[in-house]
Scaffold this active site. Structure first.
Site, PDB file in Angstrom:
ATOM      1  N   TYR A  50       0.706  -0.999   0.064  1.00  0.00           N
ATOM      2  CA  TYR A  50       0.026  -0.079   0.003  1.00  0.00           C
ATOM      3  C   TYR A  50       1.021   1.383   0.007  1.00  0.00           C
ATOM      4  O   TYR A  50       0.371   2.255  -0.357  1.00  0.00           O
ATOM      5  CB  TYR A  50      -0.857   0.047   1.219  1.00  0.00           C
ATOM      6  CG  TYR A  50      -2.103   0.833   1.007  1.00  0.00           C
ATOM      7  CD1 TYR A  50      -3.317   0.644   0.373  1.00  0.00           C
ATOM      8  CD2 TYR A  50      -2.003   2.210   1.898  1.00  0.00           C
ATOM      9  CE1 TYR A  50      -4.067   1.300   0.164  1.00  0.00           C
ATOM     10  CE2 TYR A  50      -3.138   2.973   1.585  1.00  0.00           C
ATOM     11  CZ  TYR A  50      -4.161   2.723   0.920  1.00  0.00           C
ATOM     12  OH  TYR A  50      -5.343   3.723   0.776  1.00  0.00           O
ATOM     13  N   PHE A  65       4.966  -2.595 -12.986  1.00  0.00           N
ATOM     14  CA  PHE A  65       4.279  -3.244 -11.870  1.00  0.00           C
ATOM     15  C   PHE A  65       4.652  -4.506 -11.728  1.00  0.00           C
ATOM     16  O   PHE A  65       4.335  -5.407 -12.504  1.00  0.00           O
ATOM     17  CB  PHE A  65       2.609  -3.084 -12.530  1.00  0.00           C
ATOM     18  CG  PHE A  65       1.743  -3.620 -11.187  1.00  0.00           C
ATOM     19  CD1 PHE A  65       1.286  -2.786 -10.203  1.00  0.00           C
ATOM     20  CD2 PHE A  65       1.212  -4.817 -11.330  1.00  0.00           C
ATOM     21  CE1 PHE A  65       0.524  -3.254  -9.091  1.00  0.00           C
ATOM     22  CE2 PHE A  65       0.161  -5.323 -10.369  1.00  0.00           C
ATOM     23  CZ  PHE A  65      -0.037  -4.386  -9.239  1.00  0.00           C
ATOM     24  N   HIS A 109      -9.480  -7.089   2.879  1.00  0.00           N
ATOM     25  CA  HIS A 109      -8.453  -6.247   3.106  1.00  0.00           C
ATOM     26  C   HIS A 109      -7.298  -6.505   1.610  1.00  0.00           C
ATOM     27  O   HIS A 109      -6.818  -5.579   1.154  1.00  0.00           O
ATOM     28  CB  HIS A 109      -7.534  -6.654   4.214  1.00  0.00           C
ATOM     29  CG  HIS A 109      -6.339  -5.954   4.571  1.00  0.00           C
ATOM     30  ND1 HIS A 109      -5.000  -6.645   4.366  1.00  0.00           N
ATOM     31  CD2 HIS A 109      -5.948  -4.712   4.888  1.00  0.00           C
ATOM     32  CE1 HIS A 109      -3.991  -5.731   4.660  1.00  0.00           C
ATOM     33  NE2 HIS A 109      -4.553  -4.601   5.056  1.00  0.00           N
ATOM     34  N   THR A 114     -10.462 -11.920   4.305  1.00  0.00           N
ATOM     35  CA  THR A 114     -11.382 -10.441   4.551  1.00  0.00           C
ATOM     36  C   THR A 114     -11.201  -9.540   3.337  1.00  0.00           C
ATOM     37  O   THR A 114     -10.251  -9.987   2.315  1.00  0.00           O
ATOM     38  CB  THR A 114     -10.593  -9.783   5.772  1.00  0.00           C
ATOM     39  OG1 THR A 114      -9.407  -9.294   5.563  1.00  0.00           O
ATOM     40  CG2 THR A 114     -10.586 -10.581   7.169  1.00  0.00           C
TER      41      THR A 114
END
EC number: 2.5.1.78
Length: 156
Positions: free
Chosen positions: A58, A114, A89, A87
């Site tokens: 992130y 990337f 996330h 989850t």
């Protein structure tokens, strides 16, 4: 008709690599692949490669943006691994990293490759970090070099 193509040899290129510390046991292999591709195939001098570690995937866009805007680098290779858990996330981290890195490239005009693995399992990540499915770090590094040369050809 004009056709622009480029190769990956870029001996004078200055390349930064941003890499996430989270899932480091996988990311180390991505980094090894990227550096090997840059130096062996792209002929980039070791002194022209800078590696910047960040906490997780992130955080890659912010560090990548700082490097791209510094004017010191011809391209940035972003490396990390996001593995799906139980989850939501995964979607937030993978989407934030992907969208953020794309924005950096578009806003700065500096190629951002990337090399962030987004996988369903640790096994898939390991396969893409230098075993069965090649090394996505090496692939991202070669993409960065090719884009440096494509942009040079467009501007010529």
């Amino acid at each position: 008709m004009n056709i622009i193509k480029a190769n990956v040899a870029a001996p004078d290129a200055r390349v930064a690599i941003t890499i996430a510390r989270f899932n480091q046991f996988i990311n180390d292999s991505l980094l090894d692949g990227a550096v090997d591709a840059l130096t062996r195939i792209g002929q980039v001098k070791d002194d022209n490669i800078t590696v910047v570690w960040v906490p997780g995937a992130y955080e890659l866009p912010l560090a990548t943006e700082a490097l791209a805007k510094s004017g010191k680098y011809d391209a940035v290779v972003a490396l990390g691994t996001v593995i799906r858990g139980g989850t939501a996330h995964f979607e937030y981290v993978a989407g934030g990293a992907s969208n953020g890195l794309a924005s950096v490239a578009q806003d700065s005009g500096v190629p951002v490759a990337f090399g962030v693995l987004t996988t369903e399992s640790i096994e898939q990540a390991i396969e893409r970090a230098g075993t069965k499915a090649g090394n996505k770090g090496a692939e991202a590094a070669l993409t960065a070099l090719e884009m440096i040369n494509v942009l040079k050809a467009i501007k010529a």
